[in-house]
Design a protein around this motif. Sequence first.
Motif, short mmCIF file in Angstrom:
data_model
loop_
_atom_site.label_atom_id
_atom_site.label_comp_id
_atom_site.label_asym_id
_atom_site.label_seq_id
_atom_site.Cartn_x
_atom_site.Cartn_y
_atom_site.Cartn_z
N VAL A 204 0.82 -1.20 0.00
CA VAL A 204 0.00 0.00 0.00
C VAL A 204 0.86 1.26 0.00
O VAL A 204 1.93 1.30 0.60
N ARG A 205 0.38 2.26 -0.73
CA ARG A 205 0.92 3.61 -0.64
C ARG A 205 -0.19 4.50 -0.11
O ARG A 205 -1.28 4.54 -0.67
N ILE A 206 0.09 5.20 0.97
CA ILE A 206 -0.92 6.05 1.57
C ILE A 206 -0.60 7.50 1.30
O ILE A 206 0.50 7.98 1.61
N ASP A 207 -1.56 8.20 0.71
CA ASP A 207 -1.42 9.64 0.47
C ASP A 207 -2.10 10.40 1.59
O ASP A 207 -3.15 9.98 2.11
N HIS A 208 -1.52 11.51 1.97
CA HIS A 208 -2.11 12.30 3.04
C HIS A 208 -1.80 13.77 2.82
O HIS A 208 -0.82 14.14 2.15
N SER A 209 -2.66 14.61 3.34
CA SER A 209 -2.46 16.05 3.31
C SER A 209 -2.12 16.49 4.72
O SER A 209 -2.99 16.54 5.60
N GLY A 210 -0.85 16.75 4.96
CA GLY A 210 -0.41 17.03 6.32
C GLY A 210 -0.61 15.81 7.20
O GLY A 210 -0.10 14.73 6.90
N ASP A 211 -1.40 15.95 8.24
CA ASP A 211 -1.65 14.85 9.17
C ASP A 211 -2.93 14.10 8.87
O ASP A 211 -3.36 13.26 9.67
N THR A 212 -3.56 14.37 7.71
CA THR A 212 -4.86 13.78 7.40
C THR A 212 -4.78 12.87 6.19
O THR A 212 -4.28 13.26 5.13
N PHE A 213 -5.29 11.67 6.33
CA PHE A 213 -5.35 10.67 5.28
C PHE A 213 -6.24 11.15 4.13
O PHE A 213 -7.31 11.73 4.36
N THR A 214 -5.82 10.91 2.88
CA THR A 214 -6.67 11.22 1.73
C THR A 214 -7.02 9.96 0.94
O THR A 214 -8.18 9.77 0.57
N LYS A 215 -6.04 9.10 0.68
CA LYS A 215 -6.36 7.85 -0.01
C LYS A 215 -5.26 6.82 0.21
O LYS A 215 -4.13 7.15 0.59
N ALA A 216 -5.63 5.57 -0.03
CA ALA A 216 -4.68 4.46 0.04
C ALA A 216 -4.74 3.71 -1.28
O ALA A 216 -5.84 3.39 -1.77
N VAL A 217 -3.59 3.45 -1.86
CA VAL A 217 -3.50 2.73 -3.13
C VAL A 217 -2.91 1.35 -2.86
O VAL A 217 -1.74 1.23 -2.47
N VAL A 235 -6.38 -1.59 -6.13
CA VAL A 235 -7.59 -1.00 -5.57
C VAL A 235 -7.21 0.25 -4.79
O VAL A 235 -6.12 0.32 -4.21
N GLU A 236 -8.08 1.24 -4.82
CA GLU A 236 -7.88 2.45 -4.02
C GLU A 236 -9.02 2.61 -3.02
O GLU A 236 -10.16 2.27 -3.32
N ILE A 237 -8.70 3.16 -1.86
CA ILE A 237 -9.72 3.66 -0.93
C ILE A 237 -9.53 5.17 -0.84
O ILE A 237 -8.44 5.64 -0.54
N ARG A 238 -10.61 5.91 -1.14
CA ARG A 238 -10.56 7.37 -1.05
C ARG A 238 -11.51 7.85 0.04
O ARG A 238 -12.63 7.36 0.17
N SER A 239 -11.04 8.82 0.79
CA SER A 239 -11.83 9.36 1.90
C SER A 239 -12.61 10.60 1.44
O SER A 239 -12.05 11.49 0.79
#
Length: 533
Positions: A204-217, A235-239
């Motif tokens: 998994v690669r997890i993208d985040h904006s500062g301290d907040t999760f945005t999506k996981a690939v 698969v992606e999970i987007r918040s």
Amino acid sequence: MNRKTLVLPAIAVLVTPVLAACGGPDSAENAGKPIVVGTTDSFVATKTAPAPFDPAHAYDVGAWNVLRQTHQTLMRVPRGGGEPVTEAAESCGFTDTKNTSYRCKLRGGLTFSDGQALNAADVKFSVERSLKIQDKNGPVSLLTNIDLVEAKGENEVVFHLKTPDATFPYKLATPAAAIVDDKTYARDKVRAGFEVSGSGPYTVRIDHSGDTFTKAVFTKNPRYQGGVKLNNEKVEIRSYKDSESMEKALKSGEIDMMSRTITPQQIKDLADKQDGDIKLVELPGLEIRYLGFNTEDPAVKNKAVRQAMATVLDRTALARSVYGETAEPLYSIIPTTIAGHKNSFFNKYPAGDVKKAAETLRAARVNGPVKLTLTYTTDHYGSATKKEFEVLQKQLNDSKLFAVDIKGVPWSTFSEDQKANKYAVYGMGWFPDFTDADNYVAPFLDKANFLNSPYANDEIRSTLIPQSRREQDRGAATQAFEQIQDIVARDVPLLPLWQGKQYIAARSDITGTEWAVNFAADLQLWELGRGVA
């Protein structure tokens, strides 16, 4: 529990199980194109809780939805529910008649996603690490009955339990027992930030904006060796900030599936419209909602106050007015569909009986109206939570016995403050770790319970829970669970409200949706594929 697709009487057929499909693993035209899943779950790395996805810390369904894709456990629950089957293990079982010694043999050739070998020493390290860290927000309570872990050679591990526990294989199937590498996870502290690595079906690669999760690939792990078959490559999970924006993303094609949380109104609208491009899927659910009490707080320390609340509240009216056909009133801490359930609150408290509630307060010399603040989380259980607490407030205030305020708090603050017992009364939800009555009892009432509740009943902790766990035949534990439910109804450290169903909505070309979420609301992303049903 046998997996089945349910159909609501008030909502027309949602979807029938896919019997055959063209597609399966991503076809050539979709190669490299991920299946995208939306969620309203949010994850924030805070100063006091810096590790949202460390198995020693994570103990909510959203975080486990990440860990179940990326980390192996010795056991896993099969797609249709029921008893655990082997995963990283080749074989597991109790080696004594008392259910206190549990031995597992690992599969040969296991590695972490970076190529490092995975052996019995890693299993021992992972369990001992959680027990050492003792994260107050984490799932360590599922492991505290372990007395000793032995690594015997490269491929064998033995768990010695303090007391008999027939449910132990289920606990080894949860992310509480996820296997981690000592080269990337420290022995005595959580792994801060959003980095995640394991030996599971996906990297998994997890993208985040500062301290907040945005999506996981999530990308298929070529080194994975286990019992799960993957029907996709990525698969992606987007918040999303709310259910409405998530639904817009589904209808526009930005995402392929939306999971939790879908509002009751959205469920009705999606079912009524019968959009040919979108299918609504109802799945078995064992979610419960309840009010928790800090039984040492002056406002609710007298159990007569809690008993009066149990008498005033009308669960049927609450469930119907807020959740419609998607929820049912609950009169026990154990759901109706779990063996051992008893309607203890229904038997003891007449719903909406203000006169009886007044008598209870008067007998305890409690002068009303009792002033209370009910605290709920604004961004964890869906947007309907606010309306739910408005209904609770009105029911209590209309009785003239209570003067109730309500307060909404973001989950990142709520979860920490609840553990610190800063709230007199608070709203919580529970998705089971496994389908046994024990998992609706011990996490709330045993020592080191995840609520950090000051309520302690010696009969429950010292006699009834241990008694129930000795029974290999789980039906034989019913009497102990019934006694526990009666005690909870008498003392009201928790006040059950309703039991919910669960839904997902997906684009019509997405297959495997009937298996994509299990009984505990855990995503099983490997089940999803593209094709034509």
